[in-house]
Design a protein around this motif. Sequence first.
Motif, mmCIF file in Angstrom:
data_model
loop_
_atom_site.group_PDB
_atom_site.id
_atom_site.type_symbol
_atom_site.label_atom_id
_atom_site.label_comp_id
_atom_site.label_asym_id
_atom_site.label_seq_id
_atom_site.Cartn_x
_atom_site.Cartn_y
_atom_site.Cartn_z
ATOM 1 N N LEU A 1 0.893 -1.582 -0.311
ATOM 2 C CA LEU A 1 0.061 0.384 -0.154
ATOM 3 C C LEU A 1 0.241 0.707 -0.130
ATOM 4 C CD1 LEU A 1 -2.270 -0.778 2.316
ATOM 5 C CD2 LEU A 1 -3.385 -0.929 0.351
ATOM 6 N N ASN A 2 1.676 1.254 0.331
ATOM 7 C CA ASN A 2 2.788 2.046 1.473
ATOM 8 C C ASN A 2 3.436 2.923 -0.657
ATOM 9 O OD1 ASN A 2 4.004 4.521 2.117
ATOM 10 N ND2 ASN A 2 5.853 3.778 1.597
ATOM 11 N N ASP A 3 3.459 4.144 -0.680
ATOM 12 C CA ASP A 3 3.573 4.787 -2.464
ATOM 13 C C ASP A 3 2.710 4.995 -3.378
ATOM 14 O OD1 ASP A 3 5.240 5.884 -1.246
ATOM 15 O OD2 ASP A 3 7.083 4.370 -1.889
ATOM 16 N N LYS A 4 0.722 3.740 -2.937
ATOM 17 C CA LYS A 4 0.494 4.216 -4.370
ATOM 18 C C LYS A 4 -0.210 5.107 -4.288
ATOM 19 C CE LYS A 4 -0.426 -0.193 -4.835
ATOM 20 N NZ LYS A 4 -0.014 -0.922 -6.161
ATOM 21 N N VAL A 5 -1.130 5.945 -5.647
ATOM 22 C CA VAL A 5 -1.231 6.888 -5.743
ATOM 23 C C VAL A 5 -2.774 6.778 -5.864
ATOM 24 C CG1 VAL A 5 -1.460 8.998 -7.508
ATOM 25 C CG2 VAL A 5 0.779 7.370 -7.300
ATOM 26 N N PHE A 6 -3.120 8.125 -4.496
ATOM 27 C CA PHE A 6 -5.178 8.047 -4.173
ATOM 28 C C PHE A 6 -5.294 9.586 -4.711
ATOM 29 C CE2 PHE A 6 -8.038 8.631 -0.814
ATOM 30 C CZ PHE A 6 -9.470 8.089 -2.159
ATOM 31 N N LEU A 7 -5.956 9.673 -5.541
ATOM 32 C CA LEU A 7 -6.885 11.407 -5.788
ATOM 33 C C LEU A 7 -5.952 11.792 -6.613
ATOM 34 C CD1 LEU A 7 -9.457 11.465 -3.412
ATOM 35 C CD2 LEU A 7 -10.114 10.603 -5.810
ATOM 36 N N GLU A 8 -4.187 11.951 -6.956
ATOM 37 C CA GLU A 8 -3.214 12.551 -7.981
ATOM 38 C C GLU A 8 -2.286 13.124 -6.153
ATOM 39 O OE1 GLU A 8 -4.589 15.744 -9.392
ATOM 40 O OE2 GLU A 8 -6.096 14.665 -10.830
ATOM 41 N N ARG A 9 -2.187 12.169 -5.161
ATOM 42 C CA ARG A 9 -1.681 12.150 -3.850
ATOM 43 C C ARG A 9 -0.612 10.691 -3.698
ATOM 44 N NH1 ARG A 9 -3.197 16.972 -0.465
ATOM 45 N NH2 ARG A 9 -1.054 15.805 0.465
ATOM 46 N N THR A 10 0.653 10.480 -3.339
ATOM 47 C CA THR A 10 0.844 9.712 -2.909
ATOM 48 C C THR A 10 0.865 9.747 -1.757
ATOM 49 O OG1 THR A 10 2.580 10.282 -4.538
ATOM 50 C CG2 THR A 10 3.361 8.435 -3.460
ATOM 51 N N LEU A 11 0.413 8.328 -1.090
ATOM 52 C CA LEU A 11 0.008 7.862 -0.125
ATOM 53 C C LEU A 11 1.628 7.915 1.124
ATOM 54 C CD1 LEU A 11 -3.383 5.887 -0.438
ATOM 55 C CD2 LEU A 11 -2.831 8.747 -0.119
ATOM 56 N N LYS A 12 1.612 7.868 1.859
ATOM 57 C CA LYS A 12 2.415 7.455 2.825
ATOM 58 C C LYS A 12 1.340 6.693 3.971
ATOM 59 C CE LYS A 12 6.060 9.027 0.303
ATOM 60 N NZ LYS A 12 6.141 8.797 -0.688
ATOM 61 N N VAL A 13 2.153 5.109 3.755
ATOM 62 C CA VAL A 13 1.421 3.735 4.786
ATOM 63 C C VAL A 13 2.681 3.089 5.549
ATOM 64 C CG1 VAL A 13 0.377 1.839 5.147
ATOM 65 C CG2 VAL A 13 -0.798 3.637 2.797
ATOM 66 N N ARG A 14 2.008 3.599 6.811
ATOM 67 C CA ARG A 14 2.786 2.308 7.650
ATOM 68 C C ARG A 14 2.416 1.969 8.983
ATOM 69 N NH1 ARG A 14 5.038 8.022 8.949
ATOM 70 N NH2 ARG A 14 4.194 8.695 11.080
ATOM 71 N N ALA A 15 2.840 1.563 9.966
ATOM 72 C CA ALA A 15 2.212 0.841 11.403
ATOM 73 C C ALA A 15 1.648 1.604 12.220
ATOM 74 C CB ALA A 15 3.086 -0.568 11.706
ATOM 75 N N ALA A 16 0.389 1.533 12.601
ATOM 76 C CA ALA A 16 0.200 3.178 13.170
ATOM 77 C C ALA A 16 0.723 2.670 15.237
ATOM 78 C CB ALA A 16 -1.194 3.045 13.984
ATOM 79 N N ARG A 17 0.987 3.382 15.685
ATOM 80 C CA ARG A 17 1.806 3.997 16.889
ATOM 81 C C ARG A 17 0.507 3.968 17.832
ATOM 82 N NH1 ARG A 17 6.023 6.720 14.520
ATOM 83 N NH2 ARG A 17 5.201 8.269 15.904
ATOM 84 N N GLU A 18 0.818 3.836 19.460
ATOM 85 C CA GLU A 18 0.131 3.902 20.318
ATOM 86 C C GLU A 18 0.171 5.594 20.496
ATOM 87 O OE1 GLU A 18 -2.210 1.946 22.018
ATOM 88 O OE2 GLU A 18 -1.921 0.441 21.289
ATOM 89 N N LYS A 19 0.078 6.004 21.652
ATOM 90 C CA LYS A 19 -0.767 7.572 21.642
ATOM 91 C C LYS A 19 1.028 8.105 22.670
ATOM 92 C CE LYS A 19 -4.534 10.788 20.552
ATOM 93 N NZ LYS A 19 -5.353 10.544 21.568
ATOM 94 N N GLY A 20 1.595 8.670 22.073
ATOM 95 C CA GLY A 20 2.581 8.753 23.112
ATOM 96 C C GLY A 20 3.322 8.124 23.051
#
Length: 157
Positions: free
Chosen positions: A135-154
């Motif tokens: 999924l990282n660097d896929k183009v969606f509505l003319e924008r290159t997405l940045k995808v990574r694993a989410a981290r916990e707050k803090g």
Amino acid sequence: MKVGFIQCAIISAVFAIAGYIVFSSASVEASLPVTVAVSLLLSGIVTPWLASFLSSSSPASVKTQTASKATEETATLYVGNLPYKANEDAVKDYFKDFINVQSVRLMKDRRTGKRKGYGFIEVVTEDVDSAILELNDKVFLERTLKVRAAREKGDAE
């Protein structure tokens, strides 16, 4: 864990009514059946709800789903560089072609209500790393997405 105001109010009201019924009875013999009935009510309705409420975990953690999805694991992905005009449904429709999407949360500015250009997608996957690579660097509505694993707050990087 946060308990909402409404949940606290409901639980308090149930216990207040139960206490009023038990302690306002004229005799101990009359209050015994009421006490048993109230405790059965509480164990049958409030306890399962409270147990399920207390067992819920944070959205960014990998967790096991309930009975029908016991073998599927979920992960939360951070998605950056989203188009500001994209809504939750459009993002979900785009990502469902690549991965099984459970939910989408797009972040908004509290003051203006405008989208911030990033969000979180909860997905069903056994291999988070391969999903991120796909999924990282896929183009969606003319924008290159940045995808990574989410981290916990803090969590610091």
